[in-house]
Design an enzyme around this catalytic site. Structure first.
Site, PDB file in Angstrom:
ATOM      1  N   SER A  23      14.630 -36.987  -2.452  1.00 57.35           N
ATOM      2  CA  SER A  23      16.248 -36.573  -2.422  1.00 57.35           C
ATOM      3  C   SER A  23      16.931 -36.375  -3.316  1.00 57.35           C
ATOM      4  O   SER A  23      17.918 -36.175  -3.611  1.00 57.35           O
ATOM      5  CB  SER A  23      16.669 -37.744  -1.676  1.00 57.35           C
ATOM      6  OG  SER A  23      16.537 -39.097  -2.357  1.00 57.35           O
ATOM      7  N   ASN A 110      18.261 -50.020  -0.667  1.00 62.92           N
ATOM      8  CA  ASN A 110      19.235 -49.847   0.592  1.00 62.92           C
ATOM      9  C   ASN A 110      20.549 -50.019   0.029  1.00 62.92           C
ATOM     10  O   ASN A 110      21.463 -49.649   0.481  1.00 62.92           O
ATOM     11  CB  ASN A 110      18.614 -50.762   1.651  1.00 62.92           C
ATOM     12  CG  ASN A 110      17.146 -50.344   1.958  1.00 62.92           C
ATOM     13  OD1 ASN A 110      16.836 -49.157   1.740  1.00 62.92           O
ATOM     14  ND2 ASN A 110      16.669 -51.225   2.846  1.00 62.92           N
ATOM     15  N   THR A 155      56.508 -18.921  19.396  1.00 67.82           N
ATOM     16  CA  THR A 155      55.681 -19.916  20.354  1.00 67.82           C
ATOM     17  C   THR A 155      54.749 -19.013  21.188  1.00 67.82           C
ATOM     18  O   THR A 155      55.385 -17.886  21.406  1.00 67.82           O
ATOM     19  CB  THR A 155      56.476 -20.663  21.317  1.00 67.82           C
ATOM     20  OG1 THR A 155      56.902 -20.106  22.125  1.00 67.82           O
ATOM     21  CG2 THR A 155      57.574 -21.807  20.565  1.00 67.82           C
ATOM     22  N   HIS A 156      53.448 -19.404  21.616  1.00 62.38           N
ATOM     23  CA  HIS A 156      52.576 -18.141  22.224  1.00 62.38           C
ATOM     24  C   HIS A 156      52.427 -17.246  21.263  1.00 62.38           C
ATOM     25  O   HIS A 156      52.189 -16.052  21.836  1.00 62.38           O
ATOM     26  CB  HIS A 156      52.911 -18.115  23.508  1.00 62.38           C
ATOM     27  CG  HIS A 156      53.550 -19.285  24.416  1.00 62.38           C
ATOM     28  ND1 HIS A 156      52.514 -20.017  25.256  1.00 62.38           N
ATOM     29  CD2 HIS A 156      54.669 -19.754  24.540  1.00 62.38           C
ATOM     30  CE1 HIS A 156      53.271 -20.886  25.680  1.00 62.38           C
ATOM     31  NE2 HIS A 156      54.365 -20.966  25.358  1.00 62.38           N
ATOM     32  N   SER A 277      37.991  -2.595   0.003  1.00 61.38           N
ATOM     33  CA  SER A 277      36.634  -2.357   1.000  1.00 61.38           C
ATOM     34  C   SER A 277      35.748  -1.377   0.077  1.00 61.38           C
ATOM     35  O   SER A 277      36.171  -0.686  -0.602  1.00 61.38           O
ATOM     36  CB  SER A 277      37.417  -1.683   2.315  1.00 61.38           C
ATOM     37  OG  SER A 277      36.328  -0.884   2.636  1.00 61.38           O
ATOM     38  N   LYS A 283      42.195  -0.439   1.765  1.00 59.92           N
ATOM     39  CA  LYS A 283      42.110  -1.800   2.218  1.00 59.92           C
ATOM     40  C   LYS A 283      42.478  -3.035   1.094  1.00 59.92           C
ATOM     41  O   LYS A 283      42.316  -2.476  -0.003  1.00 59.92           O
ATOM     42  CB  LYS A 283      40.742  -2.228   2.999  1.00 59.92           C
ATOM     43  CG  LYS A 283      40.519  -1.324   4.049  1.00 59.92           C
ATOM     44  CD  LYS A 283      40.996  -1.840   5.255  1.00 59.92           C
ATOM     45  CE  LYS A 283      40.730  -3.085   5.435  1.00 59.92           C
ATOM     46  NZ  LYS A 283      39.918  -3.299   6.687  1.00 59.92           N
ATOM     47  N   ASN A 285      42.236  -6.845   1.731  1.00 61.37           N
ATOM     48  CA  ASN A 285      41.768  -7.809   2.504  1.00 61.37           C
ATOM     49  C   ASN A 285      42.031  -9.047   1.827  1.00 61.37           C
ATOM     50  O   ASN A 285      41.929  -9.516   0.896  1.00 61.37           O
ATOM     51  CB  ASN A 285      40.429  -7.512   2.902  1.00 61.37           C
ATOM     52  CG  ASN A 285      39.913  -6.503   3.567  1.00 61.37           C
ATOM     53  OD1 ASN A 285      40.961  -5.887   4.006  1.00 61.37           O
ATOM     54  ND2 ASN A 285      38.809  -5.730   3.414  1.00 61.37           N
ATOM     55  N   GLU A 290      40.249 -15.862   4.821  1.00 59.25           N
ATOM     56  CA  GLU A 290      39.381 -15.823   5.786  1.00 59.25           C
ATOM     57  C   GLU A 290      38.022 -16.662   5.524  1.00 59.25           C
ATOM     58  O   GLU A 290      37.700 -17.395   6.434  1.00 59.25           O
ATOM     59  CB  GLU A 290      38.846 -14.389   6.174  1.00 59.25           C
ATOM     60  CG  GLU A 290      39.704 -13.340   6.560  1.00 59.25           C
ATOM     61  CD  GLU A 290      39.329 -11.789   6.205  1.00 59.25           C
ATOM     62  OE1 GLU A 290      38.269 -11.463   6.453  1.00 59.25           O
ATOM     63  OE2 GLU A 290      40.371 -10.859   5.941  1.00 59.25           O
ATOM     64  N   TYR A 317      18.340 -50.402   7.698  1.00 56.61           N
ATOM     65  CA  TYR A 317      18.282 -48.939   6.955  1.00 56.61           C
ATOM     66  C   TYR A 317      16.928 -48.296   7.707  1.00 56.61           C
ATOM     67  O   TYR A 317      16.159 -48.870   7.931  1.00 56.61           O
ATOM     68  CB  TYR A 317      18.102 -49.082   5.517  1.00 56.61           C
ATOM     69  CG  TYR A 317      17.762 -47.833   4.934  1.00 56.61           C
ATOM     70  CD1 TYR A 317      18.738 -47.021   4.437  1.00 56.61           C
ATOM     71  CD2 TYR A 317      16.477 -47.223   4.689  1.00 56.61           C
ATOM     72  CE1 TYR A 317      18.526 -45.807   3.801  1.00 56.61           C
ATOM     73  CE2 TYR A 317      16.082 -46.015   4.321  1.00 56.61           C
ATOM     74  CZ  TYR A 317      17.262 -45.212   3.618  1.00 56.61           C
ATOM     75  OH  TYR A 317      17.068 -44.154   3.278  1.00 56.61           O
ATOM     76  N   GLN A 322      19.110 -41.024   5.038  1.00 58.36           N
ATOM     77  CA  GLN A 322      19.233 -39.940   3.714  1.00 58.36           C
ATOM     78  C   GLN A 322      19.872 -38.925   3.957  1.00 58.36           C
ATOM     79  O   GLN A 322      20.255 -38.032   2.855  1.00 58.36           O
ATOM     80  CB  GLN A 322      17.556 -39.961   3.127  1.00 58.36           C
ATOM     81  CG  GLN A 322      17.454 -38.863   1.894  1.00 58.36           C
ATOM     82  CD  GLN A 322      15.952 -39.326   1.321  1.00 58.36           C
ATOM     83  OE1 GLN A 322      15.792 -40.282   0.731  1.00 58.36           O
ATOM     84  NE2 GLN A 322      15.405 -38.289   1.528  1.00 58.36           N
ATOM     85  N   LYS A 325      23.642 -37.593   2.982  1.00 59.95           N
ATOM     86  CA  LYS A 325      24.177 -37.257   1.603  1.00 59.95           C
ATOM     87  C   LYS A 325      24.506 -35.707   1.561  1.00 59.95           C
ATOM     88  O   LYS A 325      25.550 -35.015   1.145  1.00 59.95           O
ATOM     89  CB  LYS A 325      23.369 -37.533   0.302  1.00 59.95           C
ATOM     90  CG  LYS A 325      23.516 -38.816  -0.137  1.00 59.95           C
ATOM     91  CD  LYS A 325      22.497 -39.252  -0.887  1.00 59.95           C
ATOM     92  CE  LYS A 325      21.913 -40.674  -0.454  1.00 59.95           C
ATOM     93  NZ  LYS A 325      21.529 -40.753   0.679  1.00 59.95           N
TER      94      LYS A 325
HETATM   95  N1  ARG Z   1      16.923 -41.973  -1.087  1.00 63.44           N
HETATM   96  C1  ARG Z   1      17.256 -42.673  -0.334  1.00 63.44           C
HETATM   97  C2  ARG Z   1      18.322 -42.597   0.599  1.00 63.44           C
HETATM   98  O1  ARG Z   1      18.997 -41.681   0.191  1.00 63.44           O
HETATM   99  C3  ARG Z   1      17.310 -44.089  -1.097  1.00 63.44           C
HETATM  100  C4  ARG Z   1      17.276 -45.454  -0.022  1.00 63.44           C
HETATM  101  C5  ARG Z   1      15.559 -45.673   0.141  1.00 63.44           C
HETATM  102  N2  ARG Z   1      15.405 -46.913   0.734  1.00 63.44           N
HETATM  103  C6  ARG Z   1      14.067 -46.940   1.278  1.00 63.44           C
HETATM  104  N3  ARG Z   1      14.049 -48.071   1.571  1.00 63.44           N
HETATM  105  N4  ARG Z   1      13.425 -46.109   1.332  1.00 63.44           N
HETATM  106  O2  ARG Z   1      18.651 -43.008   1.679  1.00 63.44           O
END
Ligand code: ARG
Length: 457
Positions: A23, A110, A155-156, A277, A283, A285, A290, A317, A322, A325
Site C-alpha cells: 500500500s 493495526n 421553482t420547477h 472549443s 464557444k 464553455n 461542469e 482488523y 486497506q 485509504k
Molecule cells: N497497510 C495496512 C493498511 O493500510 C496497514 C495495517 C496492516 N496490518 C496488518 N495486520 N496487516 O491497512
C-alpha cells in the site's frame, strides 16, 4: 528485501502478490503522521520505563531525521516496501540499529494505521474548512455587490417570484456553513486516540494511553481496543460530509452553467475559468463548473465503495480495510481541488443585472403580489388568487404582462384595482416589501450577510 515477518515463512511472497498487497504507493502520503505517531509512542515507552530514556531520545531524534530527509527529498520512498509503516521502521533500524527495533514494542500496525489516518484526516479537514471559508468569502463578496440586483427566482425552473441575486447567492452560504459544521462534528467524534489498542486486545505492557493522546492532540482514547483498530466510522462520516459539499457545489455549478448560457446570460465567467472549443470558434464553455458537477459522482462513489467494503467485515482488523485509504484520499483530493477552483471562479464571475432584470420582467413573476394587493383591499386570498389567474390568462392572450394591462382592463376582473396597483406590483416593490425574516428584502439579506461575515471572523 526480506520481510519483517519472514521468520514464519519458508518461501518468499510471489512478486505479483507482493505488489498486490503493498500500500506504500498510496499510504506514503501519511509519512508525517506516521512519524508523529511513532515519536509520541516512543516518548511514552521511555516515560513508562518500557525502553530507556536514552533509547527513546535516540528513536525520536532519528525519526526527526527521517522526516527532514523525506521532506527535503534526501530520502526517497522505497516502492518495494509493504507500506509506509514498514518503510519508516526499516529506515529507522538501518539508521540506529537494534534500538530502532524497539519502537514497535506494545504496538501493532493495526493501531498505528488507525492513528495515522485520524491524524491525517484531522489535518486535511482543517484545510478543507479553510477552503470552504475562502469560497464563502467569495460568495458573500458577490452577494454584497448584488444585494439589490433583481432577478427571477425559480421553482420547477419556471419563473416564480422576483428575488435579488444577493439573496440567491446567500442560499449557498447557508449550505457551506452547514458543511463546515458537519466537518467539525465529525472531527470531534474522530478525535479519540486508537493508539495503544495494539493488534486488537491491548497489551501486557504498562503503557500510558492518556500520555500519547495528550501529545498527539486527541481529546481522549478509544475505550475498546477491538473497536479502536476496526472502526472506520470517522472516514465514512467525513466522506458523507464531503459528498454533501460536492452536492452543494454541483447544484451551484449547474446554476452557473445555466446562467452562462445565451438562453439566460445572467453571468459571464472570467476567461481564466472557461475554455474554448476545438471546432466552434464562438464557444466559451463553463468547463470548471461542469467538472465540479462531474466529480461529484466520484466522491459519492468513494463513499459507497468504503461503506460496501466495511459491510460484513468481522472484527477486528482485516486487510480489506486497506481499501479505506484510496477512497478517502481520492475524496479529500477531489473536494480540495474543486473548492480551490470554485472560489476564484465565483470571485471573478461578472453578473449581468440588465439581463436578470429583463428576465424578471417577463413570466408574470409579480402575480402573487397582484393577488396580495387585492387581499390588502379586503378580498380573501383564494378569491384574489383566482381573479389574478384570470388576469394572467388575459395578459397571455394579449401578449403582454400584468403591469402593462390598462386599469380599465384590470377593473374588468375586480373593481378594487386602482392606479396605485402599478407601483405595488413593480419589481422593486415586490422585492423591497418582502420584509419577512429570511426573505429576499434587503434588510433580511443584510442580516444574512452579517451572519456569514461573523462566521468568517
Ligand atoms: N497497510 C495496512 C493498511 O493500510 C496497514 C495495517 C496492516 N496490518 C496488518 N495486520 N496487516 O491497512
Amino acid at each position: 528485501m526480506e520481510k519483517m515477518w519472514a521468520g514464519r515463512f519458508q518461501k518468499e511472497l510471489d512478486r505479483e502478490a507482493d505488489d498486490f498487497n503493498s500500500s506504500i504507493h498510496f499510504d506514503s502520503r501519511m509519512f508525517r503522521q506516521d512519524i508523529q505517531g511513532s515519536a509520541a509512542h516512543a516518548a511514552m515507552l521511555a516515560k513508562q520505563g518500557i525502553i530507556t530514556e536514552a533509547e527513546g531520545a535516540q528513536i525520536i531524534e532519528a525519526l526527526g531525521g527521517i522526516l527532514a530527509d523525506l521532506e527535503s527529498g534526501a530520502l526517497e520512498f522505497d516502492w518495494a516496501a509493504e507500506d509506509i509503516h514498514m518503510f519508516i521502521e526499516s529506515v529507522l533500524t538501518q539508521r540506529i540499529g537494534d534500538v530502532g527495533k524497539k519502537l514497535h514494542t506494545a504496538r501493532s500496525r493495526n493501531d498505528q494505521v488507525a492513528v495515522d489516518i485520524r491524524l491525517y484526516l484531522r489535518d486535511e479537514t482543517r484545510e478543507i474548512i479553510g477552503l470552504i471559508k475562502e469560497l464563502l468569502a467569495a460568495v458573500v463578496g458577490q452577494a454584497k455587490e448584488h444585494a439589490t440586483t433583481i432577478m427571477p427566482g425559480y421553482t420547477h425552473l419556471q419563473r416564480a417570484q422576483p428575488i435579488t441575486f444577493g439573496h440567491h447567492l446567500m442560499a449557498y452560504c447557508m449550505m457551506l456553513i452547514r458543511d463546515c459544521g458537519r466537518l467539525e462534528d465529525a472531527v470531534k467524534r474522530m478525535n479519540q486516540n486508537p493508539l495503544g489498542s495494539c493488534a486488537l486486545a491491548g497489551t501486557t505492557y504498562e503503557t500510558d494511553r492518556a500520555e500519547t493522546s495528550r501529545s498527539l492532540g486527541f481529546d481522549g482514547y478509544t475505550l475498546n481496543s477491538i473497536d479502536g483498530v476496526s472502526d472506520r466510522d470517522f472516514c465514512l462520516e467525513l466522506m458523507s460530509a464531503y459528498a454533501m459539499i460536492m452536492m452543494h457545489l454541483s447544484r451551484f455549478s449547474e446554476e452557473v452553467i445555466l446562467w452562462s448560457s445565451w438562453e439566460f446570460k445572467f453571468v459571464e465567467l472570467d476567461d481564466s475559468y472557461t475554455t474554448g472549443s476545438s471546432i466552434m470558434p464562438q464557444k466559451k464553455n463553463s468547463d470548471m463548473a461542469e467538472l465540479v458537477r462531474g466529480k461529484t459522482g466520484r466522491v459519492y462513489g468513494d463513499l459507497v465503495a468504503l461503506l460496501t467494503t466495511l459491510k460484513g467485515l468481522p472484527l477486528a482488523y482485516n486487510k480489506d480495510m486497506q481499501e479505506d485509504k484510496e477512497a478517502i484520499f481520492d475524496s479529500v483530493d477531489t473536494v480540495k481541488k474543486c473548492l480551490r477552483i470554485f472560489a476564484p471562479m465565483i470571485r471573478t464571475m461578472r453578473a449581468i443585472p440588465e439581463n436578470m432584470y429583463a428576465a424578471a420582467g417577463k413570466g408574470f413573476i409579480n402575480a402573487t403580489d397582484l393577488a396580495d394587493y387585492l387581499v390588502k383591499k379586503g378580498l380573501p386570498f383564494r378569491t384574489a388568487y383566482k381573479i389574478v389567474g384570470q388576469t394572467v390568462a388575459r395578459a397571455i392572450e394579449e401578449n403582454t404582462v400584468l403591469d402593462r394591462l390598462p386599469l380599465e382592463t384590470l377593473k374588468e376582473f375586480s373593481p378594487l384595482f386602482e392606479e396605485d396597483v402599478y407601483n405595488e406590483i413593480s419589481l422593486e416593490t415586490c422585492v423591497s416589501k418582502r420584509i419577512s425574516a429570511g426573505g429576499t428584502g434587503p434588510e433580511s439579506v443584510a442580516v444574512q450577510i452579517a451572519f456569514v461575515e461573523d462566521f468568517l471572523k
